[in-house]
Design a protein around this motif. Structure first.
Motif, PDB file in Angstrom:
ATOM      1  N   THR A 160       0.833  -1.083  -0.022  1.00 53.38           N
ATOM      2  CA  THR A 160       0.200   0.042   0.075  1.00 53.38           C
ATOM      3  C   THR A 160       0.952   1.323   0.051  1.00 53.38           C
ATOM      4  OG1 THR A 160      -1.682  -1.226   1.280  1.00 53.38           O
ATOM      5  CG2 THR A 160      -1.912   1.138   1.267  1.00 53.38           C
ATOM      6  N   ASP A 193     -12.230  -7.997 -12.804  1.00 50.55           N
ATOM      7  CA  ASP A 193     -12.663  -8.431 -11.494  1.00 50.55           C
ATOM      8  C   ASP A 193     -13.718  -9.640 -11.638  1.00 50.55           C
ATOM      9  OD1 ASP A 193     -11.920  -5.236 -11.041  1.00 50.55           O
ATOM     10  OD2 ASP A 193     -10.877  -6.622  -9.651  1.00 50.55           O
ATOM     11  N   SER A 203      -3.467   1.043  -3.578  1.00 50.80           N
ATOM     12  CA  SER A 203      -4.454   0.557  -2.535  1.00 50.80           C
ATOM     13  C   SER A 203      -4.825  -0.786  -2.490  1.00 50.80           C
ATOM     14  CB  SER A 203      -5.470   1.653  -2.547  1.00 50.80           C
ATOM     15  OG  SER A 203      -6.172   1.395  -3.581  1.00 50.80           O
ATOM     16  N   THR A 204      -5.255  -1.276  -1.804  1.00 47.29           N
ATOM     17  CA  THR A 204      -5.551  -2.704  -1.500  1.00 47.29           C
ATOM     18  C   THR A 204      -6.815  -2.904  -2.447  1.00 47.29           C
ATOM     19  OG1 THR A 204      -7.114  -2.388   0.367  1.00 47.29           O
ATOM     20  CG2 THR A 204      -4.789  -3.201   0.779  1.00 47.29           C
ATOM     21  N   ASN A 205      -7.613  -1.970  -2.787  1.00 49.09           N
ATOM     22  CA  ASN A 205      -8.758  -2.149  -3.780  1.00 49.09           C
ATOM     23  C   ASN A 205      -8.542  -2.171  -5.205  1.00 49.09           C
ATOM     24  OD1 ASN A 205      -8.676   0.514  -4.414  1.00 49.09           O
ATOM     25  ND2 ASN A 205     -10.336   1.115  -3.124  1.00 49.09           N
ATOM     26  N   GLN A 206      -7.210  -1.963  -5.413  1.00 50.30           N
ATOM     27  CA  GLN A 206      -6.618  -2.064  -6.680  1.00 50.30           C
ATOM     28  C   GLN A 206      -6.056  -3.389  -7.079  1.00 50.30           C
ATOM     29  OE1 GLN A 206      -4.261   1.613  -6.551  1.00 50.30           O
ATOM     30  NE2 GLN A 206      -5.416   2.530  -8.141  1.00 50.30           N
ATOM     31  N   THR A 207      -6.030  -4.233  -6.075  1.00 47.39           N
ATOM     32  CA  THR A 207      -5.774  -5.877  -6.337  1.00 47.39           C
ATOM     33  C   THR A 207      -6.815  -6.312  -7.360  1.00 47.39           C
ATOM     34  OG1 THR A 207      -5.113  -6.178  -3.914  1.00 47.39           O
ATOM     35  CG2 THR A 207      -5.819  -8.041  -5.232  1.00 47.39           C
ATOM     36  N   SER A 208      -6.116  -6.705  -8.604  1.00 46.46           N
ATOM     37  CA  SER A 208      -7.166  -7.182  -9.700  1.00 46.46           C
ATOM     38  C   SER A 208      -6.027  -7.793 -10.668  1.00 46.46           C
ATOM     39  CB  SER A 208      -7.717  -5.547 -10.210  1.00 46.46           C
ATOM     40  OG  SER A 208      -8.659  -6.283 -11.196  1.00 46.46           O
ATOM     41  N   THR A 229      -1.267  -8.051  -6.905  1.00 43.43           N
ATOM     42  CA  THR A 229      -1.737  -8.040  -5.426  1.00 43.43           C
ATOM     43  C   THR A 229      -1.227  -6.944  -4.685  1.00 43.43           C
ATOM     44  OG1 THR A 229      -1.671 -10.264  -5.642  1.00 43.43           O
ATOM     45  CG2 THR A 229      -1.881  -9.218  -3.198  1.00 43.43           C
TER      46      THR A 229
END
Lengths: 113, 114
Positions: B15, B38, B82-87, B112
């Protein structure tokens, strides 16, 4: 505006059984239609496409799709699936004059031995 | 044979790090695209480019930027991951002048963010 709907997120089917993956689109203008396939851990590959002419299009591995303008559909079919057909399938549409493709949310086909 | 390559198949970042995802195509295509994929959401367009030094926002550009200094290369930048960009991130290209807009895809980068 245009959109693509793939109603079935997952489709399990036994080996050698027939399968249909559904795709509907909304557009007020002429469109071009695509099916892409994504095998596990790979990018997308074009499976088949409809541009004009015959409404039935075929791929080299036995899939076919039929463009139905009145029902705004482009369903993908195969009369007998193989284990190797296990993948995610995406329907996409573009319209005349545009540079983009609009994708559906995908259908995960799982072929059961 | 048509080829789109992406610099990494798998990437793990922390992050807040600045992340660069690179895409190169050898087909002399004018158009290049970045998508994220996703589960249940399909492919969503982040940015695209019609020419060198040109870029257009897609459906979900927030938190991303892009760079296209050469025709064959299109970079996606996460300024502060950011973690919500894990994809899964997919790059694609297409030639201009074709009516159907068929796109050619790279193998994808699974990012990740921890």
């Amino acid at each position: 505006a245009q959109s693509v709907t793939q109603l079935d997120s997952q489709v399990p089917v036994f080996e050698e059984a027939p399968v249909e993956l559904r795709c509907n689109y909304s557009s007020s203008v002429s469109v071009y239609l695509f099916w892409y396939v994504q095998y596990p851990n790979q990018g997308l590959q074009l499976l088949l496409k409809y541009l004009s002419g015959s409404t039935l299009v075929e791929s080299i591995n036995g899939f076919e799709a039929e463009f139905n303008k009145s029902q705004t559909s482009f369903h993908l079919r195969k009369p007998s699936v193989h284990i190797s057909d296990t993948a995610e399938y995406f329907c996409a549409v573009s319209r005349t004059g545009a540079n983009n493709l609009f994708f559906g949310t995908g259908t995960r086909l799982t072929v059961i031995p | 044979d048509v080829k789109v390559t992406q610099s990494s198949r798998y990437l793990v970042k922390r992050t807040g790090e600045k992340v660069f995802l690179e895409c190169v195509q050898d087909m002399d295509h004018e158009n290049m695209f970045w998508y994220r994929q996703d589960p249940g959401l399909g492919l969503r367009l982040i940015y695209f480019s019609y020419d060198v030094k040109m870029k257009e926002k897609g459906d979900i550009p927030e938190g991303y930027s892009v760079s296209r200094e050469k025709k064959e290369r299109f970079s996606l930048i996460l300024e502060s991951a950011s973690t919500n960009q894990t994809s899964m991130y997919l790059c694609a290209s297409s030639p201009s002048g074709r009516v159907d807009n068929e796109q050619f895809f790279g193998p994808g980068t699974r990012l990740t963010v921890l």
